[in-house]
Design a protein around this motif. Structure first.
Motif, PDB file in Angstrom:
ATOM      1  N   PHE A  97      64.472 -70.674 -88.434  1.00 46.94           N
ATOM      2  CA  PHE A  97      65.193 -69.748 -87.974  1.00 46.94           C
ATOM      3  C   PHE A  97      66.712 -70.048 -88.134  1.00 46.94           C
ATOM      4  CE2 PHE A  97      64.920 -65.847 -85.400  1.00 46.94           C
ATOM      5  CZ  PHE A  97      66.039 -65.309 -85.318  1.00 46.94           C
ATOM      6  N   CYS A 149      64.170 -62.650 -78.124  1.00 50.12           N
ATOM      7  CA  CYS A 149      64.106 -63.555 -77.033  1.00 50.12           C
ATOM      8  C   CYS A 149      64.935 -64.680 -77.362  1.00 50.12           C
ATOM      9  CB  CYS A 149      62.531 -63.923 -77.200  1.00 50.12           C
ATOM     10  SG  CYS A 149      62.234 -65.347 -78.414  1.00 50.12           S
ATOM     11  N   GLY A 175      60.717 -68.578 -78.382  1.00 54.38           N
ATOM     12  CA  GLY A 175      59.293 -68.830 -78.618  1.00 54.38           C
ATOM     13  C   GLY A 175      58.524 -67.644 -77.833  1.00 54.38           C
ATOM     14  N   GLU A 233      58.140 -62.563 -82.710  1.00 48.42           N
ATOM     15  CA  GLU A 233      58.726 -61.683 -83.701  1.00 48.42           C
ATOM     16  C   GLU A 233      59.011 -62.343 -84.960  1.00 48.42           C
ATOM     17  OE1 GLU A 233      61.532 -58.783 -82.236  1.00 48.42           O
ATOM     18  OE2 GLU A 233      60.240 -58.056 -80.729  1.00 48.42           O
ATOM     19  N   CYS A 278      61.323 -69.852 -84.975  1.00 53.36           N
ATOM     20  CA  CYS A 278      62.311 -70.468 -83.893  1.00 53.36           C
ATOM     21  C   CYS A 278      61.674 -71.918 -83.408  1.00 53.36           C
ATOM     22  CB  CYS A 278      62.524 -69.619 -83.015  1.00 53.36           C
ATOM     23  SG  CYS A 278      61.176 -68.842 -81.808  1.00 53.36           S
TER      24      CYS A 278
HETATM   25  S1  FES Z   1      62.468 -65.440 -81.862  1.00 53.06           S
HETATM   26 FE1  FES Z   1      61.395 -64.927 -80.254  1.00 53.06          FE
HETATM   27  S2  FES Z   1      59.394 -66.187 -80.626  1.00 53.06           S
HETATM   28 FE2  FES Z   1      60.913 -66.867 -82.139  1.00 53.06          FE
END
Ligand code: FES
Length: 559
Positions: free
Chosen positions: A21, A35, A39, A43, A73
Protein backbone atom coordinates in the motif's frame (compact mmCIF):
# COMPACT_ATOMS: atom_id res chain seq x y z
CA UNK A 1 19.40 -8.76 -8.66
CA UNK A 2 17.77 -6.04 -6.51
CA UNK A 3 14.08 -6.51 -5.79
CA UNK A 4 11.68 -5.01 -8.31
CA UNK A 5 8.03 -4.31 -7.61
CA UNK A 6 5.53 -3.66 -10.38
CA UNK A 7 2.01 -2.52 -9.48
CA UNK A 8 -0.52 -2.35 -12.32
CA UNK A 9 2.37 -2.42 -14.79
CA UNK A 10 4.15 0.52 -13.12
CA UNK A 11 7.67 -0.14 -11.69
CA UNK A 12 7.62 1.14 -8.13
CA UNK A 13 10.36 1.70 -5.50
CA UNK A 14 10.09 -1.04 -2.88
CA UNK A 15 12.20 -0.55 0.27
CA UNK A 16 12.52 -3.52 2.60
CA UNK A 17 9.68 -3.53 5.12
CA UNK A 18 7.40 -1.15 3.19
CA UNK A 19 3.86 -2.38 2.58
CA UNK A 20 2.54 -2.66 -0.95
CA UNK A 21 0.00 0.00 0.00
CA UNK A 22 2.76 2.46 0.94
CA UNK A 23 4.72 1.64 -2.21
CA UNK A 24 1.57 2.24 -4.28
CA UNK A 25 0.97 5.59 -2.58
CA UNK A 26 4.50 6.72 -3.42
CA UNK A 27 3.84 5.84 -7.06
CA UNK A 28 0.46 7.68 -6.98
CA UNK A 29 -1.44 4.42 -7.51
CA UNK A 30 -4.76 4.61 -5.71
CA UNK A 31 -5.88 1.65 -3.58
CA UNK A 32 -9.27 1.85 -1.83
CA UNK A 33 -9.30 2.15 1.96
CA UNK A 34 -11.59 3.35 4.67
CA UNK A 35 -9.65 2.16 7.71
CA UNK A 36 -6.38 4.11 7.68
CA UNK A 37 -4.50 0.99 6.56
CA UNK A 38 -4.99 -0.94 9.78
CA UNK A 39 -6.34 -4.16 8.27
CA UNK A 40 -9.96 -3.62 9.26
CA UNK A 41 -11.83 -2.40 6.17
CA UNK A 42 -10.65 -5.25 3.88
CA UNK A 43 -10.93 -2.97 0.85
CA UNK A 44 -7.25 -2.81 -0.11
CA UNK A 45 -7.09 -6.25 -1.77
CA UNK A 46 -4.41 -6.77 -4.42
CA UNK A 47 -3.62 -9.86 -6.48
CA UNK A 48 -0.02 -11.04 -6.45
CA UNK A 49 0.71 -12.31 -9.96
CA UNK A 50 4.34 -13.16 -9.24
CA UNK A 51 6.74 -13.20 -6.29
CA UNK A 52 4.46 -13.81 -3.31
CA UNK A 53 7.36 -15.55 -1.54
CA UNK A 54 9.19 -12.18 -1.35
CA UNK A 55 6.42 -10.76 0.83
CA UNK A 56 5.84 -11.05 4.58
CA UNK A 57 3.58 -13.83 5.88
CA UNK A 58 -0.17 -13.08 5.87
CA UNK A 59 -1.36 -11.44 9.08
CA UNK A 60 -4.49 -12.42 11.07
CA UNK A 61 -6.35 -9.62 9.23
CA UNK A 62 -5.94 -11.63 6.02
CA UNK A 63 -7.50 -14.86 7.20
CA UNK A 64 -10.46 -14.31 4.87
CA UNK A 65 -8.28 -14.30 1.74
CA UNK A 66 -7.39 -17.27 -0.40
CA UNK A 67 -5.09 -17.87 -3.40
CA UNK A 68 -2.81 -15.04 -4.44
CA UNK A 69 -4.79 -12.27 -2.83
CA UNK A 70 -3.34 -10.08 -0.07
CA UNK A 71 -4.33 -6.98 1.81
CA UNK A 72 -1.89 -4.40 0.50
CA UNK A 73 -1.71 -2.67 3.89
CA UNK A 74 -0.50 -5.93 5.46
CA UNK A 75 1.78 -7.42 2.80
CA UNK A 76 5.27 -5.98 3.25
CA UNK A 77 8.45 -6.36 1.21
CA UNK A 78 10.47 -9.10 2.90
CA UNK A 79 13.39 -9.54 0.53
CA UNK A 80 15.99 -7.33 -1.07
CA UNK A 81 16.10 -9.52 -4.18
CA UNK A 82 13.53 -10.92 -6.56
CA UNK A 83 10.62 -9.76 -8.63
CA UNK A 84 7.09 -9.01 -7.44
CA UNK A 85 4.22 -8.22 -9.77
CA UNK A 86 0.81 -7.34 -8.46
CA UNK A 87 -2.25 -5.48 -9.49
CA UNK A 88 -5.13 -3.74 -7.86
CA UNK A 89 -8.60 -4.49 -9.18
CA UNK A 90 -8.33 -3.11 -12.67
CA UNK A 91 -10.55 -0.38 -13.95
CA UNK A 92 -11.57 0.97 -17.31
CA UNK A 93 -14.27 2.64 -19.33
CA UNK A 94 -16.76 0.94 -21.54
CA UNK A 95 -17.05 2.19 -25.03
CA UNK A 96 -20.44 3.67 -25.71
CA UNK A 97 -21.37 2.57 -29.21
CA UNK A 98 -25.09 2.23 -28.91
CA UNK A 99 -25.76 3.05 -32.55
CA UNK A 100 -23.28 0.43 -33.68
CA UNK A 101 -24.66 -2.37 -31.58
CA UNK A 102 -27.43 -3.53 -33.87
CA UNK A 103 -29.95 -3.81 -31.05
CA UNK A 104 -33.60 -3.58 -32.00
CA UNK A 105 -34.43 0.06 -31.38
CA UNK A 106 -30.82 1.25 -31.58
CA UNK A 107 -30.84 4.78 -32.84
CA UNK A 108 -34.52 5.28 -32.02
CA UNK A 109 -35.18 7.74 -29.22
CA UNK A 110 -36.50 5.89 -26.22
CA UNK A 111 -39.73 6.88 -24.56
CA UNK A 112 -38.78 8.14 -21.10
CA UNK A 113 -40.93 6.88 -18.30
CA UNK A 114 -38.66 6.85 -15.22
CA UNK A 115 -39.92 5.96 -11.76
CA UNK A 116 -38.36 9.15 -10.36
CA UNK A 117 -40.21 12.32 -11.33
CA UNK A 118 -40.34 15.96 -10.27
CA UNK A 119 -43.42 18.00 -9.42
CA UNK A 120 -42.92 21.65 -8.52
CA UNK A 121 -39.56 21.02 -6.90
CA UNK A 122 -40.67 17.81 -5.19
CA UNK A 123 -38.77 14.65 -6.13
CA UNK A 124 -41.09 11.66 -6.18
CA UNK A 125 -40.65 7.92 -6.51
CA UNK A 126 -43.92 6.27 -7.47
CA UNK A 127 -45.72 9.41 -6.31
CA UNK A 128 -44.04 9.45 -2.86
CA UNK A 129 -41.95 12.52 -2.03
CA UNK A 130 -38.36 11.67 -1.09
CA UNK A 131 -36.67 15.06 -1.53
CA UNK A 132 -37.07 18.68 -2.61
CA UNK A 133 -34.70 19.90 -5.27
CA UNK A 134 -34.57 21.96 -8.43
CA UNK A 135 -31.30 20.37 -9.53
CA UNK A 136 -30.86 17.51 -11.99
CA UNK A 137 -32.21 14.03 -11.30
CA UNK A 138 -29.82 11.18 -11.91
CA UNK A 139 -29.92 7.39 -11.91
CA UNK A 140 -27.41 4.56 -12.20
CA UNK A 141 -27.68 1.32 -14.18
CA UNK A 142 -25.33 -1.39 -12.89
CA UNK A 143 -24.34 -4.77 -14.28
CA UNK A 144 -22.84 -6.63 -11.35
CA UNK A 145 -20.90 -9.43 -12.96
CA UNK A 146 -18.87 -12.16 -11.31
CA UNK A 147 -15.76 -10.78 -12.98
CA UNK A 148 -16.54 -7.18 -13.93
CA UNK A 149 -18.81 -4.43 -12.61
CA UNK A 150 -20.18 -1.85 -15.05
CA UNK A 151 -21.91 1.39 -14.06
CA UNK A 152 -23.71 3.94 -16.20
CA UNK A 153 -24.84 7.34 -14.91
CA UNK A 154 -27.87 8.82 -16.65
CA UNK A 155 -29.95 11.97 -16.45
CA UNK A 156 -33.43 10.64 -15.73
CA UNK A 157 -35.18 13.68 -17.22
CA UNK A 158 -33.40 13.64 -20.57
CA UNK A 159 -32.16 10.05 -20.83
CA UNK A 160 -28.69 11.43 -21.51
CA UNK A 161 -25.74 9.22 -20.68
CA UNK A 162 -23.45 11.31 -18.49
CA UNK A 163 -20.63 8.94 -17.54
CA UNK A 164 -19.74 5.30 -17.25
CA UNK A 165 -17.11 3.24 -15.56
CA UNK A 166 -16.18 -0.39 -15.07
CA UNK A 167 -13.84 -2.27 -12.78
CA UNK A 168 -12.93 -5.79 -11.83
CA UNK A 169 -15.23 -7.19 -9.20
CA UNK A 170 -13.12 -7.00 -6.03
CA UNK A 171 -14.98 -10.03 -4.67
CA UNK A 172 -12.65 -12.12 -6.84
CA UNK A 173 -10.60 -12.84 -3.75
CA UNK A 174 -13.38 -15.25 -2.77
CA UNK A 175 -13.09 -17.30 -5.95
CA UNK A 176 -13.69 -16.76 -9.62
CA UNK A 177 -17.10 -18.39 -10.05
CA UNK A 178 -20.47 -18.18 -8.33
CA UNK A 179 -20.20 -21.51 -6.53
CA UNK A 180 -16.94 -20.40 -4.90
CA UNK A 181 -18.57 -17.11 -3.84
CA UNK A 182 -21.54 -18.99 -2.37
CA UNK A 183 -19.21 -21.26 -0.41
CA UNK A 184 -17.20 -18.28 0.76
CA UNK A 185 -20.25 -16.32 1.86
CA UNK A 186 -21.59 -19.36 3.71
CA UNK A 187 -18.25 -19.88 5.50
CA UNK A 188 -17.71 -16.15 6.23
CA UNK A 189 -21.15 -14.78 7.03
CA UNK A 190 -19.68 -11.45 8.17
CA UNK A 191 -20.73 -9.69 4.94
CA UNK A 192 -17.08 -9.33 3.88
CA UNK A 193 -17.94 -9.75 0.22
CA UNK A 194 -20.53 -7.03 0.35
CA UNK A 195 -18.35 -4.61 2.27
CA UNK A 196 -15.43 -4.99 -0.14
CA UNK A 197 -17.67 -4.30 -3.12
CA UNK A 198 -19.31 -1.34 -1.36
CA UNK A 199 -15.89 0.32 -0.99
CA UNK A 200 -15.24 0.12 -4.72
CA UNK A 201 -18.76 1.21 -5.63
CA UNK A 202 -18.51 4.20 -3.29
CA UNK A 203 -15.34 5.32 -4.94
CA UNK A 204 -16.76 4.85 -8.45
CA UNK A 205 -19.92 6.82 -7.61
CA UNK A 206 -17.98 9.61 -5.92
CA UNK A 207 -15.85 9.98 -9.04
CA UNK A 208 -18.89 10.58 -11.24
CA UNK A 209 -19.18 14.25 -12.26
CA UNK A 210 -22.42 14.85 -10.33
CA UNK A 211 -23.40 15.23 -6.69
CA UNK A 212 -24.04 11.69 -5.37
CA UNK A 213 -27.12 12.96 -3.52
CA UNK A 214 -28.70 13.77 -6.90
CA UNK A 215 -28.79 10.04 -7.70
CA UNK A 216 -32.30 8.89 -6.81
CA UNK A 217 -32.54 5.46 -8.34
CA UNK A 218 -30.28 2.57 -9.25
CA UNK A 219 -31.17 -0.51 -11.27
CA UNK A 220 -29.01 -3.56 -10.56
CA UNK A 221 -28.72 -6.59 -12.82
CA UNK A 222 -26.36 -9.51 -12.44
CA UNK A 223 -26.45 -13.24 -12.07
CA UNK A 224 -28.67 -14.48 -9.24
CA UNK A 225 -25.77 -14.96 -6.81
CA UNK A 226 -24.19 -11.54 -7.39
CA UNK A 227 -27.55 -9.80 -7.21
CA UNK A 228 -28.68 -11.57 -4.06
CA UNK A 229 -25.34 -11.01 -2.28
CA UNK A 230 -25.67 -7.31 -3.07
CA UNK A 231 -29.16 -7.23 -1.58
CA UNK A 232 -28.03 -9.11 1.56
CA UNK A 233 -30.03 -12.22 0.72
CA UNK A 234 -28.71 -15.62 1.70
CA UNK A 235 -27.29 -17.33 -1.38
CA UNK A 236 -26.92 -20.72 0.29
CA UNK A 237 -29.96 -22.21 -1.49
CA UNK A 238 -28.56 -21.24 -4.92
CA UNK A 239 -25.62 -23.55 -4.23
CA UNK A 240 -27.76 -26.58 -3.29
CA UNK A 241 -30.00 -28.70 -5.50
CA UNK A 242 -32.53 -27.61 -6.79
CA UNK A 243 -30.45 -24.37 -6.97
CA UNK A 244 -33.15 -21.82 -6.26
CA UNK A 245 -32.77 -18.28 -4.99
CA UNK A 246 -34.54 -17.18 -1.82
CA UNK A 247 -36.68 -14.88 -3.95
CA UNK A 248 -37.82 -17.78 -6.14
CA UNK A 249 -38.71 -19.85 -3.10
CA UNK A 250 -40.64 -16.96 -1.57
CA UNK A 251 -42.47 -16.32 -4.82
CA UNK A 252 -43.42 -20.00 -5.05
CA UNK A 253 -44.86 -19.72 -1.51
CA UNK A 254 -46.89 -16.68 -2.54
CA UNK A 255 -44.86 -14.35 -0.30
CA UNK A 256 -43.82 -12.02 -3.11
CA UNK A 257 -45.24 -11.24 -6.55
CA UNK A 258 -41.91 -11.18 -8.37
CA UNK A 259 -38.27 -12.13 -7.90
CA UNK A 260 -37.38 -8.42 -8.19
CA UNK A 261 -35.90 -6.79 -5.07
CA UNK A 262 -35.89 -3.24 -3.73
CA UNK A 263 -33.86 -1.47 -1.05
CA UNK A 264 -32.84 2.05 -0.10
CA UNK A 265 -29.48 3.56 -1.01
CA UNK A 266 -28.57 3.80 2.65
CA UNK A 267 -29.15 0.10 3.35
CA UNK A 268 -27.08 -0.77 0.30
CA UNK A 269 -24.16 1.24 1.79
CA UNK A 270 -24.06 3.51 -1.25
CA UNK A 271 -23.27 7.23 -1.17
CA UNK A 272 -26.36 8.10 -3.24
CA UNK A 273 -29.43 9.88 -1.88
CA UNK A 274 -30.26 7.97 1.33
CA UNK A 275 -33.88 7.52 0.27
CA UNK A 276 -32.95 6.55 -3.27
CA UNK A 277 -34.46 3.30 -4.45
CA UNK A 278 -32.22 0.45 -5.48
CA UNK A 279 -34.12 -1.95 -7.75
CA UNK A 280 -32.80 -5.45 -8.38
CA UNK A 281 -34.24 -6.65 -11.67
CA UNK A 282 -36.05 -10.02 -11.56
CA UNK A 283 -34.16 -13.27 -12.05
CA UNK A 284 -35.30 -16.21 -14.16
CA UNK A 285 -33.92 -18.96 -11.91
CA UNK A 286 -31.14 -19.62 -9.43
CA UNK A 287 -28.62 -19.83 -12.23
CA UNK A 288 -30.26 -17.71 -14.93
CA UNK A 289 -30.12 -14.29 -13.45
CA UNK A 290 -31.23 -10.70 -13.82
CA UNK A 291 -28.45 -10.14 -16.36
CA UNK A 292 -30.07 -12.64 -18.73
CA UNK A 293 -33.46 -11.06 -18.02
CA UNK A 294 -32.05 -7.63 -18.83
CA UNK A 295 -30.55 -8.97 -22.05
CA UNK A 296 -34.05 -10.04 -23.12
CA UNK A 297 -35.16 -6.45 -22.63
CA UNK A 298 -32.19 -5.21 -24.65
CA UNK A 299 -33.13 -7.36 -27.65
CA UNK A 300 -36.83 -6.52 -27.25
CA UNK A 301 -37.81 -10.18 -27.02
CA UNK A 302 -41.29 -9.31 -25.75
CA UNK A 303 -42.11 -7.99 -29.25
CA UNK A 304 -40.06 -10.39 -31.37
CA UNK A 305 -41.82 -12.74 -33.77
CA UNK A 306 -38.69 -14.29 -35.27
CA UNK A 307 -36.81 -16.99 -33.39
CA UNK A 308 -33.63 -15.37 -32.14
CA UNK A 309 -30.74 -16.67 -30.04
CA UNK A 310 -28.66 -14.80 -27.50
CA UNK A 311 -25.39 -16.06 -26.07
CA UNK A 312 -23.87 -13.90 -23.36
CA UNK A 313 -20.45 -15.40 -22.82
CA UNK A 314 -19.04 -15.00 -19.35
CA UNK A 315 -18.05 -16.88 -16.22
CA UNK A 316 -21.66 -18.01 -16.22
CA UNK A 317 -22.73 -17.98 -19.86
CA UNK A 318 -26.39 -17.15 -20.37
CA UNK A 319 -28.33 -18.61 -23.28
CA UNK A 320 -31.72 -17.39 -24.51
CA UNK A 321 -33.60 -18.83 -27.48
CA UNK A 322 -37.05 -18.03 -28.76
CA UNK A 323 -39.52 -15.30 -29.52
CA UNK A 324 -42.46 -13.63 -27.82
CA UNK A 325 -44.43 -16.90 -27.98
CA UNK A 326 -41.89 -19.26 -26.41
CA UNK A 327 -38.57 -18.61 -24.68
CA UNK A 328 -36.00 -21.11 -23.41
CA UNK A 329 -33.17 -19.98 -21.14
CA UNK A 330 -30.17 -21.77 -19.70
CA UNK A 331 -26.89 -20.98 -18.05
CA UNK A 332 -23.56 -22.76 -18.36
CA UNK A 333 -20.94 -22.60 -15.63
CA UNK A 334 -18.19 -22.04 -18.18
CA UNK A 335 -15.68 -20.50 -15.79
CA UNK A 336 -13.84 -17.24 -16.26
CA UNK A 337 -11.42 -18.18 -19.08
CA UNK A 338 -13.13 -16.10 -21.79
CA UNK A 339 -13.15 -13.16 -19.39
CA UNK A 340 -9.40 -13.56 -18.91
CA UNK A 341 -9.62 -15.49 -15.63
CA UNK A 342 -7.57 -18.66 -15.05
CA UNK A 343 -5.33 -17.62 -17.96
CA UNK A 344 -1.68 -16.90 -17.09
CA UNK A 345 -1.73 -13.36 -18.50
CA UNK A 346 -5.49 -12.94 -18.83
CA UNK A 347 -7.50 -9.91 -17.77
CA UNK A 348 -10.97 -8.45 -18.37
CA UNK A 349 -11.62 -6.18 -21.35
CA UNK A 350 -10.39 -3.07 -19.56
CA UNK A 351 -7.63 -0.57 -20.36
CA UNK A 352 -4.35 -2.37 -21.05
CA UNK A 353 -5.94 -5.55 -22.39
CA UNK A 354 -4.80 -6.98 -25.72
CA UNK A 355 -8.11 -7.23 -27.57
CA UNK A 356 -6.98 -8.43 -30.98
CA UNK A 357 -4.01 -10.37 -32.30
CA UNK A 358 -2.76 -11.18 -35.78
CA UNK A 359 0.14 -13.47 -36.51
CA UNK A 360 2.56 -13.19 -39.43
CA UNK A 361 1.95 -13.44 -43.17
CA UNK A 362 -0.89 -10.99 -42.70
CA UNK A 363 -0.79 -8.09 -45.05
CA UNK A 364 -2.39 -6.49 -48.04
CA UNK A 365 -3.04 -2.86 -48.83
CA UNK A 366 -3.97 -0.84 -45.80
CA UNK A 367 -3.47 -3.71 -43.40
CA UNK A 368 -2.67 -3.77 -40.57
CA UNK A 369 -4.19 -0.40 -39.62
CA UNK A 370 -1.73 2.17 -38.25
CA UNK A 371 -3.08 1.82 -34.69
CA UNK A 372 -1.79 -1.76 -34.45
CA UNK A 373 1.43 -2.40 -32.58
CA UNK A 374 3.93 -4.37 -34.61
CA UNK A 375 6.11 -6.64 -32.54
CA UNK A 376 9.56 -7.88 -33.56
CA UNK A 377 8.24 -11.39 -33.96
CA UNK A 378 5.80 -10.55 -36.77
CA UNK A 379 2.84 -10.28 -34.45
CA UNK A 380 0.38 -7.45 -34.36
CA UNK A 381 -1.65 -6.43 -31.35
CA UNK A 382 -4.29 -3.89 -30.46
CA UNK A 383 -4.56 -2.81 -26.85
CA UNK A 384 -7.62 -1.25 -25.21
CA UNK A 385 -6.78 2.34 -24.34
CA UNK A 386 -3.73 2.28 -26.60
CA UNK A 387 -1.14 1.98 -23.78
CA UNK A 388 1.31 -0.78 -22.94
CA UNK A 389 -0.28 -4.24 -22.81
CA UNK A 390 -0.95 -5.56 -19.30
CA UNK A 391 -2.70 -8.79 -20.26
CA UNK A 392 -5.02 -10.34 -22.79
CA UNK A 393 -8.84 -10.29 -22.67
CA UNK A 394 -11.50 -12.56 -24.17
CA UNK A 395 -11.58 -11.13 -27.67
CA UNK A 396 -7.78 -11.26 -27.81
CA UNK A 397 -7.84 -14.89 -26.71
CA UNK A 398 -10.42 -15.79 -29.37
CA UNK A 399 -8.34 -14.01 -32.03
CA UNK A 400 -5.14 -15.67 -30.85
CA UNK A 401 -6.65 -19.18 -30.88
CA UNK A 402 -8.06 -18.54 -34.34
CA UNK A 403 -4.71 -17.30 -35.60
CA UNK A 404 -2.87 -20.28 -34.11
CA UNK A 405 -5.28 -22.59 -35.93
CA UNK A 406 -5.15 -20.60 -39.18
CA UNK A 407 -1.38 -20.60 -39.32
CA UNK A 408 -1.07 -24.27 -38.30
CA UNK A 409 0.68 -23.49 -35.01
CA UNK A 410 -2.04 -25.30 -33.04
CA UNK A 411 -4.13 -28.36 -33.91
CA UNK A 412 -7.85 -28.89 -33.29
CA UNK A 413 -7.12 -30.65 -30.01
CA UNK A 414 -5.47 -27.48 -28.74
CA UNK A 415 -1.88 -28.75 -28.85
CA UNK A 416 0.90 -26.44 -30.04
CA UNK A 417 3.08 -27.69 -32.87
CA UNK A 418 6.91 -27.94 -32.87
CA UNK A 419 7.31 -28.63 -29.17
CA UNK A 420 6.49 -25.06 -28.26
CA UNK A 421 4.59 -24.60 -25.00
CA UNK A 422 4.57 -20.82 -24.68
CA UNK A 423 3.93 -17.94 -27.09
CA UNK A 424 5.27 -14.52 -26.14
CA UNK A 425 2.96 -11.69 -27.11
CA UNK A 426 4.64 -8.67 -25.55
CA UNK A 427 7.20 -8.08 -22.79
CA UNK A 428 5.95 -10.07 -19.80
CA UNK A 429 2.75 -11.13 -21.60
CA UNK A 430 2.59 -14.70 -22.83
CA UNK A 431 0.15 -17.46 -23.69
CA UNK A 432 0.67 -21.04 -22.50
CA UNK A 433 -0.45 -24.37 -23.88
CA UNK A 434 -2.09 -24.93 -20.49
CA UNK A 435 -4.15 -21.76 -21.11
CA UNK A 436 -5.59 -23.51 -24.17
CA UNK A 437 -6.91 -26.27 -21.88
CA UNK A 438 -8.79 -23.70 -19.77
CA UNK A 439 -10.30 -22.15 -22.89
CA UNK A 440 -11.18 -25.57 -24.32
CA UNK A 441 -13.11 -26.49 -21.15
CA UNK A 442 -14.91 -23.16 -21.13
CA UNK A 443 -15.78 -23.56 -24.80
CA UNK A 444 -16.99 -27.11 -24.19
CA UNK A 445 -19.36 -25.86 -21.47
CA UNK A 446 -20.67 -23.05 -23.69
CA UNK A 447 -21.19 -25.30 -26.69
CA UNK A 448 -22.86 -28.13 -24.79
CA UNK A 449 -25.31 -25.55 -23.40
CA UNK A 450 -25.98 -24.11 -26.81
CA UNK A 451 -26.57 -27.53 -28.37
CA UNK A 452 -28.95 -28.62 -25.61
CA UNK A 453 -31.01 -25.43 -25.81
CA UNK A 454 -31.40 -25.70 -29.58
CA UNK A 455 -32.17 -29.42 -29.32
CA UNK A 456 -34.84 -28.76 -26.67
CA UNK A 457 -36.37 -26.05 -28.82
CA UNK A 458 -36.35 -28.50 -31.73
CA UNK A 459 -34.49 -26.35 -34.24
CA UNK A 460 -31.07 -26.24 -35.90
CA UNK A 461 -28.62 -23.35 -35.43
CA UNK A 462 -29.34 -21.97 -38.89
CA UNK A 463 -33.05 -21.66 -38.10
CA UNK A 464 -32.35 -18.76 -35.73
CA UNK A 465 -33.02 -15.52 -37.62
CA UNK A 466 -30.48 -13.62 -35.50
CA UNK A 467 -27.66 -14.84 -33.29
CA UNK A 468 -26.91 -12.13 -30.74
CA UNK A 469 -23.43 -12.45 -29.32
CA UNK A 470 -22.93 -10.61 -26.05
CA UNK A 471 -20.32 -10.59 -23.33
CA UNK A 472 -17.53 -8.70 -21.71
CA UNK A 473 -15.39 -8.80 -24.81
CA UNK A 474 -13.46 -5.90 -26.17
CA UNK A 475 -14.63 -4.01 -29.21
CA UNK A 476 -12.72 -6.20 -31.61
CA UNK A 477 -14.27 -9.61 -31.08
CA UNK A 478 -14.02 -11.08 -34.55
CA UNK A 479 -17.07 -13.25 -35.22
CA UNK A 480 -15.28 -15.14 -38.00
CA UNK A 481 -12.50 -15.99 -35.53
CA UNK A 482 -15.14 -17.11 -33.01
CA UNK A 483 -16.72 -19.31 -35.72
CA UNK A 484 -13.33 -20.73 -36.76
CA UNK A 485 -12.57 -21.99 -33.25
CA UNK A 486 -16.16 -23.23 -32.82
CA UNK A 487 -17.17 -20.77 -30.09
CA UNK A 488 -20.29 -19.85 -32.06
CA UNK A 489 -22.10 -21.85 -34.78
CA UNK A 490 -21.15 -21.51 -38.42
CA UNK A 491 -24.14 -19.61 -39.78
CA UNK A 492 -24.34 -16.75 -42.31
CA UNK A 493 -22.28 -13.88 -40.95
CA UNK A 494 -25.03 -11.33 -41.47
CA UNK A 495 -27.13 -13.13 -38.85
CA UNK A 496 -24.50 -12.71 -36.13
CA UNK A 497 -24.99 -9.45 -34.28
CA UNK A 498 -22.51 -8.40 -31.63
CA UNK A 499 -24.27 -6.40 -28.99
CA UNK A 500 -21.56 -5.89 -26.41
CA UNK A 501 -22.85 -5.84 -22.85
CA UNK A 502 -26.55 -6.63 -23.34
CA UNK A 503 -27.14 -6.72 -19.58
CA UNK A 504 -26.15 -3.09 -19.04
CA UNK A 505 -28.28 -2.09 -22.04
CA UNK A 506 -31.25 -3.82 -20.45
CA UNK A 507 -30.53 -2.26 -17.05
CA UNK A 508 -30.43 1.16 -18.71
CA UNK A 509 -33.80 0.57 -20.36
CA UNK A 510 -35.30 -0.57 -17.03
CA UNK A 511 -33.91 2.55 -15.35
CA UNK A 512 -35.41 4.90 -17.91
CA UNK A 513 -38.77 3.22 -18.29
CA UNK A 514 -41.14 1.87 -15.69
CA UNK A 515 -43.36 0.32 -18.33
CA UNK A 516 -40.37 -1.61 -19.67
CA UNK A 517 -39.59 -2.71 -16.12
CA UNK A 518 -43.11 -4.09 -15.75
CA UNK A 519 -42.79 -5.72 -19.16
CA UNK A 520 -39.61 -7.42 -17.96
CA UNK A 521 -41.30 -8.71 -14.79
CA UNK A 522 -44.08 -10.20 -16.94
CA UNK A 523 -41.66 -11.66 -19.48
CA UNK A 524 -39.47 -13.55 -17.00
CA UNK A 525 -42.51 -15.45 -15.73
CA UNK A 526 -43.01 -16.95 -19.20
CA UNK A 527 -39.44 -18.24 -19.62
CA UNK A 528 -38.83 -22.00 -19.52
CA UNK A 529 -35.63 -22.81 -17.70
CA UNK A 530 -33.71 -25.51 -19.54
CA UNK A 531 -31.67 -27.87 -17.33
CA UNK A 532 -28.65 -28.77 -19.40
CA UNK A 533 -27.39 -31.75 -17.45
CA UNK A 534 -30.62 -33.70 -17.96
CA UNK A 535 -30.09 -33.95 -21.73
CA UNK A 536 -28.82 -37.47 -22.68
CA UNK A 537 -26.14 -36.09 -25.02
CA UNK A 538 -24.90 -33.36 -22.71
CA UNK A 539 -21.56 -35.05 -22.04
CA UNK A 540 -20.96 -35.88 -25.74
CA UNK A 541 -21.70 -32.27 -26.63
CA UNK A 542 -19.22 -31.11 -24.00
CA UNK A 543 -16.40 -33.39 -25.20
CA UNK A 544 -16.88 -32.34 -28.81
CA UNK A 545 -17.15 -28.67 -27.78
CA UNK A 546 -13.66 -28.84 -26.24
CA UNK A 547 -12.19 -29.32 -29.73
CA UNK A 548 -11.26 -26.31 -31.81
CA UNK A 549 -13.20 -26.89 -34.98
CA UNK A 550 -16.19 -25.14 -36.54
CA UNK A 551 -19.61 -25.85 -35.05
CA UNK A 552 -21.90 -27.04 -37.78
CA UNK A 553 -25.63 -26.53 -37.90
CA UNK A 554 -26.84 -29.70 -36.31
CA UNK A 555 -27.90 -30.34 -32.75
CA UNK A 556 -26.62 -33.95 -32.84
CA UNK A 557 -23.23 -34.73 -31.34
CA UNK A 558 -20.84 -36.29 -33.85
CA UNK A 559 -20.31 -40.02 -33.40
S1 FES B 1 -6.61 -0.41 4.05
FE1 FES B 1 -8.25 -1.20 5.19
S2 FES B 1 -7.71 -3.29 5.31
FE2 FES B 1 -6.07 -2.46 4.25
Amino acid sequence: MPLTLTIDGTPTPAPLGATIFNCAERASIHIPTSCLKNGKCKECVVEIAEGSSYLSEPTPFERHLTGNFRLSCQAAIASSEGRIQCHTMRRGHMRIERHALGLPGSGRPMELDPAVTRQAGRILIDGQEIDRSTGPIHGIAMDLGTTTVVLRLLDLETGELIADTSFENPQRFAGSDVMARIQYDTAHPGKLLRRTLAGYLTRAIQEFPVAPASIYEMVVVGNSTMRDLFFRQSVYSIGQSPYRSITELEMAEGKRPSTALTETGRRCLLPIHPKARVYGAPIISGHVGADAAAAMLAIDLAHEDRIVALMDIGTNTELILGNRHRILAASCPAGPAFEGGAIACGMPALDGAIEDVRLSEWGGPGYPPPSWVRLPSSRFLTVIGGGAPQGICGSGLVALLSELLRTGRMNERGRFEDDIHRIDLAPGIYFLESDVNELAQAKGANISGLRVVFANYGIEFDQAAVFYLAGGFGRHLDSSAAARIGLIPRIPEDRIVQIGNAAIEGATIALLSQSKRRELERLVRTVEHCRLETHPQFFDFFVDGCQFHPLESTSEAPV
